[in-house]
Design an enzyme around this catalytic site. Structure first.
Site, PDB file in Angstrom:
ATOM      1  N   THR A  13      15.019  74.975  13.325  1.00  0.00           N
ATOM      2  CA  THR A  13      13.925  74.282  14.154  1.00  0.00           C
ATOM      3  C   THR A  13      14.251  72.593  14.151  1.00  0.00           C
ATOM      4  OG1 THR A  13      12.298  75.925  13.192  1.00  0.00           O
ATOM      5  CG2 THR A  13      11.596  73.852  13.914  1.00  0.00           C
ATOM      6  N   SER A  57      18.217  80.209  12.218  1.00  0.00           N
ATOM      7  CA  SER A  57      18.954  80.814  10.838  1.00  0.00           C
ATOM      8  C   SER A  57      18.810  82.173  10.534  1.00  0.00           C
ATOM      9  CB  SER A  57      18.426  79.660   9.646  1.00  0.00           C
ATOM     10  OG  SER A  57      17.219  80.032   9.202  1.00  0.00           O
ATOM     11  N   THR A  90      15.468  76.987   8.241  1.00  0.00           N
ATOM     12  CA  THR A  90      14.736  77.061   6.762  1.00  0.00           C
ATOM     13  C   THR A  90      14.865  78.647   6.352  1.00  0.00           C
ATOM     14  OG1 THR A  90      12.593  77.144   7.654  1.00  0.00           O
ATOM     15  CG2 THR A  90      13.369  75.089   6.870  1.00  0.00           C
ATOM     16  N   ASP A  91      14.902  79.438   7.441  1.00  0.00           N
ATOM     17  CA  ASP A  91      14.520  80.887   6.948  1.00  0.00           C
ATOM     18  C   ASP A  91      15.766  81.306   6.161  1.00  0.00           C
ATOM     19  OD1 ASP A  91      12.361  80.694   8.686  1.00  0.00           O
ATOM     20  OD2 ASP A  91      13.298  81.771  10.362  1.00  0.00           O
TER      21      ASP A  91
HETATM   22  N1  ASP Z   1      13.251  80.273  12.609  1.00  0.00           N
HETATM   23  C1  ASP Z   1      13.807  78.823  12.445  1.00  0.00           C
HETATM   24  C2  ASP Z   1      14.962  78.979  11.355  1.00  0.00           C
HETATM   25  O1  ASP Z   1      15.148  79.363  10.422  1.00  0.00           O
HETATM   26  C3  ASP Z   1      12.830  78.251  11.324  1.00  0.00           C
HETATM   27  C4  ASP Z   1      13.377  76.751  10.846  1.00  0.00           C
HETATM   28  O2  ASP Z   1      14.314  76.515  11.177  1.00  0.00           O
HETATM   29  O3  ASP Z   1      12.749  76.257   9.773  1.00  0.00           O
HETATM   30  O4  ASP Z   1      16.122  78.743  12.315  1.00  0.00           O
END
Ligand code: ASP
Length: 326
Positions: A13, A57, A90-91
């Site tokens: 993100t 991610s 973050t995932d």
């Molecule tokens: N779906 C995103 C990822 O993990 C969420 C994020 O970046 O926080 O790439």
């Protein structure tokens, strides 16, 4: 400050923008653009950006983590590098963080960071997180402590941290222990030591390793499938102290009989798995059957550890030694 911090961008993100045609956020921001959005970095130290990937991610894989680890290791070998930062989604951040924690040889700081709000949203958290992560990576006190996740001005040990909320920017937490430190306006403050970092340095990894989370009434169906597929390893998230249902137990025993290492963890947020129950599926019976006790780490981290450990040995006893710690 004498020396640079190398920032590896991988996506997430933090590097996304809203696409009105698709109606959602997609990868769009380059590595240099990410750094340009953080002008106060100029007061910290020189920063060198290396674009590793620009993926969400959920697209991260152990093979990509292994490639990333090699590139980070090389950057840390450069004498003028103080430390490394990895921007990430973050995932699956905690899995990449733990992977690097286990296999990076250098004692220079490795700090992973991310964003819960993209640049297109009101009050994006990415720029401040990057600033904090670079400051932490440049901090001599951060050396020799393993990899960190730096988010929301908090510093978490990679082996303890987990994503706890699907949307809130204060999502990363180290349940039961809390952050190891924080990033204040004038300095980095470490409040406690985590346990000593563990190191596993394989030449290659074995990523055909699967995680099964148990639910009430779980049978041997998924285990039989994995055994028939001849997978290389299975991690189980059992109940409480690690106890499992009789059906799952019979599937786990079949896996061990077929030479597949099975590592037990708990689906609880904290605590170790331990042999305190002797009933069918209790951990006493599992130990007798050759199941490896996974210690205190969660299922997704135990899978990362098994992927690296299988690159070192296929021997069950030796594998068990890697897991015989909190
Ligand atoms: N779906 C995103 C990822 O993990 C969420 C994020 O970046 O926080 O790439």
């Amino acid at each position: 400050m004498n020396g640079k911090v190398v920032v590896f961008t991988t996506g997430g993100t933090i590097a996304m923008r809203y696409d009105p045609e698709i109606g959602g956020a997609v990868p769009a921001v380059s590595g240099p653009e990410l750094i340009e959005a953080v002008p106060p970095l100029a007061d910290v130290c020189p920063v060198e950006v290396r674009e590793f990937s620009n993926i969400p991610s959920p697209h991260m894989t152990p093979k990509r983590m292994f490639d990333l680890a090699k590139q980070v290791e090389k950057a840390l070998e450069e004498p003028d590098t103080l430390g490394a930062v990895i921007t990430h989604g973050t995932d699956t951040l905690e899995e990449t963080a733990y992977f690097l924690d286990l296999c990076i040889k250098s004692d220079k700081p490795v700090c992973l960071t991310a964003a819960m709000r993209s640049a297109a949203e009101i009050s994006p958290d990415g720029p401040k997180n990057i600033l904090c992560a670079v400051r932490c990576a440049a901090c001599p006190e951060a050396r020799g402590k393993g990899a960190f996740v730096v988010m929301n001005e908090e510093i978490h040990a990679a082996r303890e941290v987990t994503k706890t909320h699907s949307a809130n920017p204060k999502t990363f937490a180290s349940p039961f222990w809390g952050p190891v430190g924080y990033v204040d306006a004038d300095r980095i403050i470490f409040r406690r030591d985590s346990i000593e970092p563990q190191k596993i340095h394989p030449e290659s990894i074995v990523d055909d390793v699967h995680l099964i989370k148990l639910v009430a009434g779980a049978d041997d169906f998924l285990f039989n499938y994995l055994v028939d597929k001849k997978v290389k390893g299975i991690v189980v998230e059992g109940f409480g102290r690690g106890n499992v249902s009789p059906g799952a137990f019979s599937g786990m025993k079949r896996a061990v009989e077929n030479g597949i290492p099975v590592v037990l963890t708990t689906r609880c947020l904290g605590g170790r798995v331990l042999d305190v129950y002797g009933y069918e599926g209790g951990v006493i019976r599992q130990k007798e059957a050759g199941i490896i006790l996974g210690g205190e780490i969660n299922g997704q981290k135990a899978r990362i550890k098994l992927i690296l450990a299988l690159g070192m040995t296929q021997d069950r006893e030796k594998l068990a030694e890697y897991f015989d710690r909190p």
